[in-house]
Write a protein that holds these residues in place. Structure first.
Motif, PDB file in Angstrom:
ATOM      1  N   GLY A  93      23.154  77.180 -28.730  1.00 34.84           N
ATOM      2  CA  GLY A  93      23.367  76.906 -30.148  1.00 34.84           C
ATOM      3  C   GLY A  93      23.865  75.513 -30.463  1.00 34.84           C
ATOM      4  O   GLY A  93      24.287  75.240 -31.590  1.00 34.84           O
ATOM      5  N   TRP A  94      23.790  74.595 -29.479  1.00 36.21           N
ATOM      6  CA  TRP A  94      24.242  73.225 -29.689  1.00 36.21           C
ATOM      7  C   TRP A  94      23.078  72.317 -30.081  1.00 36.21           C
ATOM      8  O   TRP A  94      21.961  72.475 -29.579  1.00 36.21           O
ATOM      9  CB  TRP A  94      24.865  72.656 -28.416  1.00 36.21           C
ATOM     10  N   THR A  95      23.361  71.379 -30.955  1.00 30.95           N
ATOM     11  CA  THR A  95      22.485  70.228 -31.143  1.00 30.95           C
ATOM     12  C   THR A  95      22.941  69.168 -30.145  1.00 30.95           C
ATOM     13  O   THR A  95      24.117  68.790 -30.138  1.00 30.95           O
ATOM     14  CB  THR A  95      22.583  69.687 -32.574  1.00 30.95           C
ATOM     15  N   VAL A  96      22.030  68.706 -29.303  1.00 31.11           N
ATOM     16  CA  VAL A  96      22.409  67.900 -28.144  1.00 31.11           C
ATOM     17  C   VAL A  96      21.871  66.476 -28.283  1.00 31.11           C
ATOM     18  O   VAL A  96      20.685  66.263 -28.551  1.00 31.11           O
ATOM     19  CB  VAL A  96      21.867  68.528 -26.839  1.00 31.11           C
ATOM     20  N   ALA A  97      22.767  65.526 -28.087  1.00 38.47           N
ATOM     21  CA  ALA A  97      22.371  64.123 -27.953  1.00 38.47           C
ATOM     22  C   ALA A  97      22.889  63.642 -26.599  1.00 38.47           C
ATOM     23  O   ALA A  97      24.103  63.559 -26.391  1.00 38.47           O
ATOM     24  CB  ALA A  97      22.947  63.284 -29.080  1.00 38.47           C
ATOM     25  N   ALA A  98      21.975  63.385 -25.683  1.00 39.05           N
ATOM     26  CA  ALA A  98      22.344  62.930 -24.339  1.00 39.05           C
ATOM     27  C   ALA A  98      21.698  61.563 -24.111  1.00 39.05           C
ATOM     28  O   ALA A  98      20.506  61.464 -23.816  1.00 39.05           O
ATOM     29  CB  ALA A  98      21.878  63.933 -23.291  1.00 39.05           C
ATOM     30  N   GLU A  99      22.489  60.527 -24.276  1.00 39.92           N
ATOM     31  CA  GLU A  99      21.988  59.152 -24.184  1.00 39.92           C
ATOM     32  C   GLU A  99      22.264  58.596 -22.788  1.00 39.92           C
ATOM     33  O   GLU A  99      23.416  58.515 -22.366  1.00 39.92           O
ATOM     34  CB  GLU A  99      22.679  58.284 -25.231  1.00 39.92           C
ATOM     35  N   PRO A 100      21.225  58.226 -22.041  1.00 43.64           N
ATOM     36  CA  PRO A 100      21.442  57.664 -20.705  1.00 43.64           C
ATOM     37  C   PRO A 100      22.279  56.388 -20.768  1.00 43.64           C
ATOM     38  O   PRO A 100      22.137  55.579 -21.684  1.00 43.64           O
ATOM     39  CB  PRO A 100      20.026  57.366 -20.196  1.00 43.64           C
ATOM     40  N   VAL A 101      23.155  56.226 -19.791  1.00 49.96           N
ATOM     41  CA  VAL A 101      23.991  55.032 -19.687  1.00 49.96           C
ATOM     42  C   VAL A 101      23.327  54.073 -18.703  1.00 49.96           C
ATOM     43  O   VAL A 101      22.994  54.453 -17.574  1.00 49.96           O
ATOM     44  CB  VAL A 101      25.412  55.388 -19.213  1.00 49.96           C
ATOM     45  N   ALA A 102      23.116  52.831 -19.132  1.00 54.80           N
ATOM     46  CA  ALA A 102      22.453  51.848 -18.273  1.00 54.80           C
ATOM     47  C   ALA A 102      23.343  51.503 -17.078  1.00 54.80           C
ATOM     48  O   ALA A 102      24.572  51.519 -17.162  1.00 54.80           O
ATOM     49  CB  ALA A 102      22.141  50.585 -19.058  1.00 54.80           C
ATOM     50  N   LEU A 103      22.699  51.208 -15.952  1.00 57.65           N
ATOM     51  CA  LEU A 103      23.462  50.771 -14.780  1.00 57.65           C
ATOM     52  C   LEU A 103      24.278  49.516 -15.105  1.00 57.65           C
ATOM     53  O   LEU A 103      25.447  49.401 -14.739  1.00 57.65           O
ATOM     54  CB  LEU A 103      22.514  50.500 -13.617  1.00 57.65           C
ATOM     55  N   ASP A 104      23.653  48.608 -15.809  1.00 53.03           N
ATOM     56  CA  ASP A 104      24.356  47.397 -16.230  1.00 53.03           C
ATOM     57  C   ASP A 104      23.640  46.857 -17.463  1.00 53.03           C
ATOM     58  O   ASP A 104      22.443  46.525 -17.407  1.00 53.03           O
ATOM     59  CB  ASP A 104      24.344  46.342 -15.115  1.00 53.03           C
ATOM     60  N   ARG A 154      22.839  57.662 -13.512  1.00 57.51           N
ATOM     61  CA  ARG A 154      22.728  59.118 -13.615  1.00 57.51           C
ATOM     62  C   ARG A 154      23.733  59.692 -14.613  1.00 57.51           C
ATOM     63  O   ARG A 154      23.902  60.909 -14.707  1.00 57.51           O
ATOM     64  CB  ARG A 154      22.942  59.774 -12.256  1.00 57.51           C
ATOM     65  N   TYR A 155      24.387  58.825 -15.381  1.00 59.80           N
ATOM     66  CA  TYR A 155      25.387  59.250 -16.359  1.00 59.80           C
ATOM     67  C   TYR A 155      24.774  59.255 -17.755  1.00 59.80           C
ATOM     68  O   TYR A 155      23.851  58.492 -18.050  1.00 59.80           O
ATOM     69  CB  TYR A 155      26.609  58.327 -16.327  1.00 59.80           C
ATOM     70  N   VAL A 156      25.306  60.140 -18.601  1.00 58.58           N
ATOM     71  CA  VAL A 156      24.877  60.183 -19.995  1.00 58.58           C
ATOM     72  C   VAL A 156      26.109  60.199 -20.894  1.00 58.58           C
ATOM     73  O   VAL A 156      27.200  60.627 -20.483  1.00 58.58           O
ATOM     74  CB  VAL A 156      24.003  61.418 -20.304  1.00 58.58           C
ATOM     75  N   ARG A 157      25.918  59.700 -22.088  1.00 56.90           N
ATOM     76  CA  ARG A 157      26.928  59.886 -23.136  1.00 56.90           C
ATOM     77  C   ARG A 157      26.511  61.111 -23.922  1.00 56.90           C
ATOM     78  O   ARG A 157      25.443  61.133 -24.539  1.00 56.90           O
ATOM     79  CB  ARG A 157      27.000  58.664 -24.052  1.00 56.90           C
ATOM     80  N   LEU A 158      27.349  62.120 -23.899  1.00 56.06           N
ATOM     81  CA  LEU A 158      26.991  63.426 -24.457  1.00 56.06           C
ATOM     82  C   LEU A 158      27.691  63.659 -25.783  1.00 56.06           C
ATOM     83  O   LEU A 158      28.906  63.468 -25.901  1.00 56.06           O
ATOM     84  CB  LEU A 158      27.375  64.542 -23.482  1.00 56.06           C
ATOM     85  N   VAL A 159      26.912  64.071 -26.778  1.00 54.78           N
ATOM     86  CA  VAL A 159      27.456  64.501 -28.067  1.00 54.78           C
ATOM     87  C   VAL A 159      26.864  65.877 -28.377  1.00 54.78           C
ATOM     88  O   VAL A 159      25.643  66.037 -28.423  1.00 54.78           O
ATOM     89  CB  VAL A 159      27.114  63.513 -29.196  1.00 54.78           C
ATOM     90  N   LEU A 160      27.749  66.850 -28.589  1.00 56.01           N
ATOM     91  CA  LEU A 160      27.344  68.214 -28.932  1.00 56.01           C
ATOM     92  C   LEU A 160      27.826  68.536 -30.341  1.00 56.01           C
ATOM     93  O   LEU A 160      28.983  68.252 -30.681  1.00 56.01           O
ATOM     94  CB  LEU A 160      27.950  69.222 -27.950  1.00 56.01           C
ATOM     95  N   GLU A 161      26.968  69.146 -31.139  1.00 55.33           N
ATOM     96  CA  GLU A 161      27.348  69.548 -32.489  1.00 55.33           C
ATOM     97  C   GLU A 161      26.871  70.956 -32.765  1.00 55.33           C
ATOM     98  O   GLU A 161      25.775  71.343 -32.361  1.00 55.33           O
ATOM     99  CB  GLU A 161      26.773  68.586 -33.527  1.00 55.33           C
ATOM    100  N   SER A 162      27.715  71.709 -33.473  1.00 65.28           N
ATOM    101  CA  SER A 162      27.352  73.086 -33.825  1.00 65.28           C
ATOM    102  C   SER A 162      28.143  73.519 -35.042  1.00 65.28           C
ATOM    103  O   SER A 162      29.290  73.092 -35.244  1.00 65.28           O
ATOM    104  CB  SER A 162      27.621  74.042 -32.661  1.00 65.28           C
ATOM    105  N   GLU A 163      27.535  74.382 -35.845  1.00 61.84           N
ATOM    106  CA  GLU A 163      28.199  74.961 -37.012  1.00 61.84           C
ATOM    107  C   GLU A 163      28.470  76.457 -36.800  1.00 61.84           C
ATOM    108  O   GLU A 163      29.126  77.077 -37.636  1.00 61.84           O
ATOM    109  CB  GLU A 163      27.317  74.797 -38.265  1.00 61.84           C
ATOM    110  N   ALA A 164      27.967  77.018 -35.712  1.00 61.48           N
ATOM    111  CA  ALA A 164      27.955  78.475 -35.575  1.00 61.48           C
ATOM    112  C   ALA A 164      28.774  79.005 -34.411  1.00 61.48           C
ATOM    113  O   ALA A 164      28.752  80.203 -34.141  1.00 61.48           O
ATOM    114  CB  ALA A 164      26.502  78.958 -35.432  1.00 61.48           C
ATOM    115  N   LEU A 165      29.479  78.147 -33.694  1.00 59.98           N
ATOM    116  CA  LEU A 165      30.232  78.590 -32.516  1.00 59.98           C
ATOM    117  C   LEU A 165      31.728  78.575 -32.786  1.00 59.98           C
ATOM    118  O   LEU A 165      32.226  77.799 -33.597  1.00 59.98           O
ATOM    119  CB  LEU A 165      29.923  77.677 -31.325  1.00 59.98           C
TER     120      LEU A 165
END
Length: 523
Positions: free
Chosen positions: A149-160, A170-181
C-alpha cells in the motif's frame, strides 16, 4: 544512519499525535543505548499541521567489530580492513531495524495507553531513508513495498556525482508515502524489509528470528507476492529456518482463506505425539493411519496375531499401484508418513511426493523417515511438502497415481467439491485411489459405542452405497472410470471395514457401464 517519519494533521487531529504514537515527546531530544551505539530521537518540526520524527543511529564501529566477528558483513577472517572501513555507520541496515524495534517497541505493537484510539487509525505517512542498500535495485524496492500500500520513490544514488560515467551505486534514496496504513504497520514493514534489502545482517541468525519474522509479518507477509525472497533473506538464507517459516506462513494463509484458526488447520496429529517414534504398526488415531477400534480387523487362527487394518489398507494400496504400473506417486494427506515409508521400500516407485496441511505431521514424518540421514539416491525419490487439498496446486501435476487414504472423511462435506476438482480436475493423475471407512461395519467394533464415528475428527462416514454414488459421480464428471474393492474382511451383511475406489482415466469400465453392457447383450 537515520530515517524520518512525517505525518500531516489539522486542528481536530493534530499531526503532533505522532508523539503519542511513538511514545516520544515532540518537545524533547532523547537518546537510547543500543548494542552497537546510541540512538537519538528528535523532532525537526512539530505543529498541528505537520510533524516529523527523526531516528538517528550513531554506530560504535569498534563495538561492531568486537561483537560481530564471524557475523554479517566484514566478519570473514580475511576481511580485516572491511571490519573497519564499511558502510555500516551510514547506510540503513539491520542495525537500524534493531534500533527501530527497541526505541519504538510500543509503537510497533500498536499500543498507546494515553490515547487508545490512535494506534488503529490510518494516517498520512511519509518515510524517508536517505541511504538504503538495495541488493536488487530500485525495482526490488518497489516490488517489496508497493503490494503493502505504499507509493514508492526509490532514487539510485550515484557512485560519485562528480563522475557520472561511473554509474549508480547499490544505494537508493527511499521515500514511502501512504494514506491508508497505521504507524504500527509502517514500522513492522520497515523492521523486516530494511535488512531484507541490505541482505547482510550484523548478527547471527538463530531460530528465534523465525518468531520475530512471523510477529512482524503478521497481517501482510503470508499474502505478499515476494514472501519467499523476504523470508529467505531475512533469515540469512538459512535453509532449515526458511523452510520452517514458510510452512508456518502457509498455515496462516490457509487459515485465513478458510476463516479459521491456525490450530484448527494444523491438527493432523496430537501435540503430545512422540515425534521420535520409529515406524510402529500399531493403529494411530489420525487420518491416513487408522481409527479407533480398528486394531482387531481380520479373522485369524487361534494364537495368531491379527493383522491391523492399517497394514491391510497399505498392502491393498500398494498392490493397486503396482497393478496400474505407477512409478510417480502422490500421497495426499500423508500424515506421519506410514505409506511413504512403504513406498520407499519398493524401487518401482521412483518418485514419491507426500503432501499434508499439517506442519506437525510433516515434521514427525520427516523424523520417522530419517530424511536427514537418508542416502542421496534414496532421498532423491521422496519429498514432503505442505499443502491444502482444498486448493489447486501445480506441484501435483504430472504424476502417475494419487492416494487419498482415509482423508476425505476429515473434510466438511461442503469442501469436498474443492478437493474433487483439485485432484481429479486439476492434478489429473492417471490413477487415483481413495479409501474411507464403511460406516455399516462399525457395528462389528465392540469397543466403538453405537452411533459414534471411528474418530473424533471424522466429519462424516459413508455407507457403501453413499460412497459408490459419490465416486461414480466424480468419475463421470472428470472423465474417469471407477471400480471398487474391499479392504479387510468382507462381512456378508455389512461389507468390509474399509472401502476403496480405484479411479482410472479411460482404461477401465465402471461397474455401472459393465452392467449396462450386459443388459444390452442379454436383450
Amino acid at each position: 544512519m537515520f530515517l524520518t517519519i512525517s505525518t500531516r494533521g489539522d486542528a481536530a487531529h493534530p499531526a503532533t499525535d505522532l508523539g503519542y504514537l511513538l511514545h516520544k515527546h515532540p518537545g524533547k531530544a532523547q537518546k537510547f543505548s543500543t548494542s552497537y551505539g546510541t540512538a537519538h530521537v528528535f523532532y525537526p518540526e512539530a505543529d498541528d499541521r505537520r510533524c516529523t520524527a527523526a531516528l538517528l543511529l550513531e554506530v560504535d564501529t569498534l563495538a561492531l567489530v568486537r561483537r560481530g566477528r564471524g557475523k554479517g558483513r566484514g566478519g570473514a577472517p580475511d576481511a580485516a580492513l572491511a571490519q573497519y572501513v564499511n558502510d555500516r555507520p551510514y547506510a540503513a541496515s539491520s542495525l537500524l531495524a534493531v534500533a527501530l524495534s527497541g526505541v519504538f517497541s510500543s509503537a510497533m505493537k500498536g499500543t498507546c495507553h494515553a490515547r487508545p484510539g490512535l494506534p488503529g487509525r490510518p494516517r498520512p505517512l511519509r518515510i524517508e531513508v536517505p541511504a538504503l542498500p538495495a541488493r536488487g535495485g530500485p525495482e526490488l524496492v518497489r516490488r517489496l513495498f508497493q503490494p503493502l500500500g505504499w507509493t514508492v520513490a526509490a532514487e539510485p544514488v550515484a557512485l560519485d556525482a562528480e563522475f557520472p560515467e561511473w554509474g549508480d551505486s547499490r544505494y537508493v534514496r527511499l521515500v514511502l508515502e501512504s494514506e491508508a496504513l497505521t504507524l504500527a504497520e509502517a514500522l513492522r514493514h520497515l523492521y523486516v524489509l530494511l535488512p531484507v534489502l541490505d541482505d547482510a545482517k550484523h548478527y547471527w541468525v538463530s531460530s528465534e528470528e523465525v518468531e520475530k519474522l512471523l510477529r512482524a509479518g503478521e497481517g501482510w507477509l503470508p499474502g505478499h507476492p515476494e514472501q519467499k525472497l523476504i523470508t529467505s533473506r531475512y533469515l540469512s538464507r538459512r535453509w532449515s529456518l526458511t523452510r520452517q517459516a514458510m510452512e508456518r506462513l502457509e498455515l496462516v494463509r490457509l487459515a485465513e482463506a478458510d476463516d479459521s484458526e491456525v490450530e484448527e488447520i494444523d491438527n493432523a496429529v496430537p501435540e503430545d505425539t512422540e515425534a521420535d517414534a520409529e515406524g510402529t504398526d500399531a493403529e494411530a488415531t489420525h487420518r491416513g493411519q487408522g481409527d479407533a477400534g480398528e486394531t482387531e480387523a481380520g479373522e485369524t487362527e487361534a494364537g495368531e496375531k491379527p493383522v491391523p487394518l492399517a497394514v491391510q489398507r497399505r498392502e491393498a494400496i500398494l498392490a493397486a499401484l503396482r497393478d496400474h504400473g505407477a512409478a510417480r506417486v502422490l500421497d495426499l494427506g500423508c500424515g506421519q508418513g506410514e505409506l511413504v515409508r512403504e513406498l520407499l521400500k519398493d524401487v518401482r516407485f521412483t518418485e514419491i511426493l507426500g503432501v499434508d496441511v499439517s506442519v506437525r505431521a510433516l515434521t514427525i514424518a520427516s523424523r520417522r523417515l530419517r530424511l536427514d540421514r537418508m542416502g542421496e539416491r534414496q532421498a532423491s525419490r521422496v519429498r514432503l511438502v505442505q499443502g491444502s487439498l482444498a486448493y489447486t496446486d501445480n506441484r501435483l501435476k504430472g504424476y502417475d497415481a494419487a492416494v487419498l487414504s482415509e482423508v476425505i472423511e476429515h473434510l466438511d462435506l461442503p469442501r469436498l467439491p474443492a478437493l474433487e476438482y483439485a485432484v481429479f480436475g486439476h492434478a489429473r493423475p492417471r490413477t487415483v485411489l481413495v479409501t474411507t471407512p464403511n460406516v455399516e461395519y462399525n457395528v462389528r467394533w465392540e469397543t466403538l459405542p453405537a452411533g459414534h464415528a471411528r474418530h473424533g475428527d471424522h466429519r462424516f462416514e459413508w455407507t457403501r452405497e453413499e460412497f459408490r454414488t459419490w465416486a461414480q459421480t466424480v468419475a463421470g464428471r472428470h472423465g474417469y472410470s471407477v471400480r471398487f474393492a474391499p479392504v479387510g474382511p468382507d462381512d456378508p451383511e455389512v461389507g468390509p471395514p474399509t472401502q476403496m475406489a480405484v479411479f482410472t482415466i479411460g482404461t477401465e469400465k465402471t461397474e455401472k457401464t459393465e452392467k449396462t453392457e450386459k443388459e444390452a447383450k442379454a436383450a
